[in-house]
Scaffold this motif. Structure first.
Motif, short mmCIF file in Angstrom:
data_model
loop_
_atom_site.label_atom_id
_atom_site.label_comp_id
_atom_site.label_asym_id
_atom_site.label_seq_id
_atom_site.Cartn_x
_atom_site.Cartn_y
_atom_site.Cartn_z
N GLY A 1 29.14 17.49 62.53
CA GLY A 1 29.67 16.74 63.65
C GLY A 1 30.29 17.56 64.77
O GLY A 1 30.69 17.02 65.78
N LYS A 2 30.34 18.88 64.61
CA LYS A 2 30.94 19.76 65.62
C LYS A 2 29.85 20.56 66.33
O LYS A 2 28.97 21.13 65.69
N ALA A 3 29.93 20.61 67.66
CA ALA A 3 28.98 21.40 68.44
C ALA A 3 29.16 22.87 68.08
O ALA A 3 30.27 23.41 68.17
N SER A 4 28.06 23.51 67.67
CA SER A 4 28.13 24.89 67.17
C SER A 4 26.99 25.72 67.73
O SER A 4 25.85 25.26 67.81
N TYR A 5 27.30 26.96 68.06
CA TYR A 5 26.29 27.90 68.52
C TYR A 5 25.48 28.39 67.32
O TYR A 5 26.02 28.52 66.22
N THR A 6 24.20 28.69 67.53
CA THR A 6 23.34 29.11 66.43
C THR A 6 22.60 30.42 66.67
O THR A 6 21.90 30.89 65.80
N CYS A 7 22.77 31.03 67.85
CA CYS A 7 21.95 32.18 68.20
C CYS A 7 22.31 33.46 67.45
O CYS A 7 21.45 34.33 67.30
N ILE A 8 23.53 33.57 67.00
CA ILE A 8 23.94 34.77 66.27
C ILE A 8 24.30 34.44 64.83
O ILE A 8 24.09 35.24 63.93
N GLN A 9 24.83 33.27 64.59
CA GLN A 9 25.33 32.87 63.27
C GLN A 9 24.21 32.89 62.23
O GLN A 9 23.16 32.28 62.44
N PRO A 10 24.39 33.58 61.11
CA PRO A 10 23.34 33.64 60.09
C PRO A 10 23.10 32.27 59.44
O PRO A 10 24.03 31.49 59.24
N CYS A 11 21.85 32.01 59.13
CA CYS A 11 21.48 30.71 58.56
C CYS A 11 22.20 30.43 57.25
O CYS A 11 22.48 29.28 56.94
N SER A 12 22.55 31.48 56.51
CA SER A 12 23.24 31.27 55.23
C SER A 12 24.60 30.61 55.43
O SER A 12 25.10 29.93 54.54
N ALA A 13 25.20 30.75 56.61
CA ALA A 13 26.50 30.14 56.89
C ALA A 13 26.40 28.62 57.01
O ALA A 13 27.41 27.93 56.99
N PHE A 14 25.20 28.09 57.12
CA PHE A 14 25.00 26.66 57.32
C PHE A 14 24.55 25.92 56.06
O PHE A 14 24.34 24.72 56.09
N GLU A 15 24.39 26.65 54.97
CA GLU A 15 23.98 26.00 53.72
C GLU A 15 25.08 25.04 53.27
O GLU A 15 26.27 25.35 53.34
N GLY A 16 24.68 23.84 52.87
CA GLY A 16 25.63 22.82 52.44
C GLY A 16 26.26 22.04 53.57
O GLY A 16 27.13 21.20 53.34
N LYS A 17 25.83 22.29 54.80
CA LYS A 17 26.37 21.58 55.96
C LYS A 17 25.28 20.69 56.56
O LYS A 17 24.10 20.94 56.37
N LYS A 18 25.72 19.68 57.29
CA LYS A 18 24.78 18.77 57.94
C LYS A 18 24.52 19.26 59.35
O LYS A 18 25.43 19.29 60.18
N ILE A 19 23.28 19.62 59.61
CA ILE A 19 22.86 20.14 60.90
C ILE A 19 22.11 19.05 61.63
O ILE A 19 21.20 18.44 61.07
N GLU A 20 22.50 18.79 62.87
CA GLU A 20 21.81 17.79 63.68
C GLU A 20 21.37 18.44 64.98
O GLU A 20 22.17 19.01 65.70
N THR A 21 20.07 18.35 65.26
CA THR A 21 19.53 18.88 66.50
C THR A 21 19.25 17.74 67.47
O THR A 21 19.31 16.57 67.09
N ILE A 22 18.91 18.09 68.68
CA ILE A 22 18.60 17.08 69.69
C ILE A 22 17.42 16.21 69.23
O ILE A 22 17.36 15.03 69.53
N GLU A 23 16.51 16.79 68.45
CA GLU A 23 15.37 16.03 67.93
C GLU A 23 15.84 14.93 66.97
O GLU A 23 15.16 13.92 66.82
N GLY A 24 16.99 15.11 66.33
CA GLY A 24 17.52 14.14 65.39
C GLY A 24 18.08 12.89 66.06
O GLY A 24 18.34 11.89 65.39
N LEU A 25 18.28 12.94 67.37
CA LEU A 25 18.82 11.78 68.08
C LEU A 25 17.80 10.68 68.21
O LEU A 25 18.14 9.51 68.24
N HIS A 26 16.57 11.05 68.33
CA HIS A 26 15.51 10.09 68.60
C HIS A 26 15.07 9.45 67.28
O HIS A 26 14.21 9.97 66.58
N LYS A 27 15.68 8.33 66.94
CA LYS A 27 15.42 7.68 65.66
C LYS A 27 14.22 6.73 65.70
O LYS A 27 13.63 6.42 64.71
#
Length: 160
Positions: free
Chosen positions: A57-83
């Motif tokens: 639910g928090k806006a987060s930068y992804t360009c440097i952050q390693p993907c392993s830091a996001f395991e177990g978290k809910k990631i929502e992209t702009i593509e996820g808005l279009h239901k």
């Protein structure tokens, strides 16, 4: 040679297993492995916002952050808005109606920052909108349109 590891990432409500170098930035995984092109590479320094997604639910930068830091978290992209195939998300509709984006490069970051704000505060003041969007660089200079679009979305009484 990078050592690959198995990660489970939840992106747009769907859990996906991926074998990847755990230090690879999430942005690259989203774009190259999952085919999600909404988040963009901009500055590569966590400063422009083109790479933003919502993480728990928090806006987060992804360009440097390693993907392993996001395991177990809910990631929502702009593509996820279009239901729905035939209906825009209320925020997308407001941005479209206001003609907020010109080149579109910052659009992803603007939408993610605005969505974070509207979910936390469905009726923000103009100052709150400005503070939310100020971290996104728009080289076309259409910030005033983005601000108005967020105001319009808030006034639509939609659920975000």
């Amino acid at each position: 040679m990078a050592v690959k590891t198995q990660l489970e990432l939840e992106v747009n409500g769907k859990k996906q297993q991926i074998e990847v170098d755990e230090e690879e930035p999430l942005l690259y995984v989203l774009r190259e492995d999952f085919g999600l092109n909404g988040p963009k590479f901009g500055c590569g320094l966590h400063q422009c916002g083109a790479c933003m997604v919502l993480v728990d639910g928090k806006a987060s930068y992804t360009c440097i952050q390693p993907c392993s830091a996001f395991e177990g978290k809910k990631i929502e992209t702009i593509e996820g808005l279009h239901k729905s195939e035939d209906k825009l998300h209320p925020l997308q509709k407001a941005f479209y109606e206001q003609q907020a984006a010109q080149c579109g490069y910052c659009l992803n970051g603007m939408m993610m920052a605005a969505l974070e704000l509207l979910r936390a505060n469905p009726n923000p003041s103009e100052l709150e909108i400005r503070n939310s969007l100020h971290k996104i660089i728009c080289r076309c200079g259409t910030h005033t349109r983005f601000i108005q679009a967020v105001k319009n979305a808030a006034q639509s009484n939609s659920k975000f």
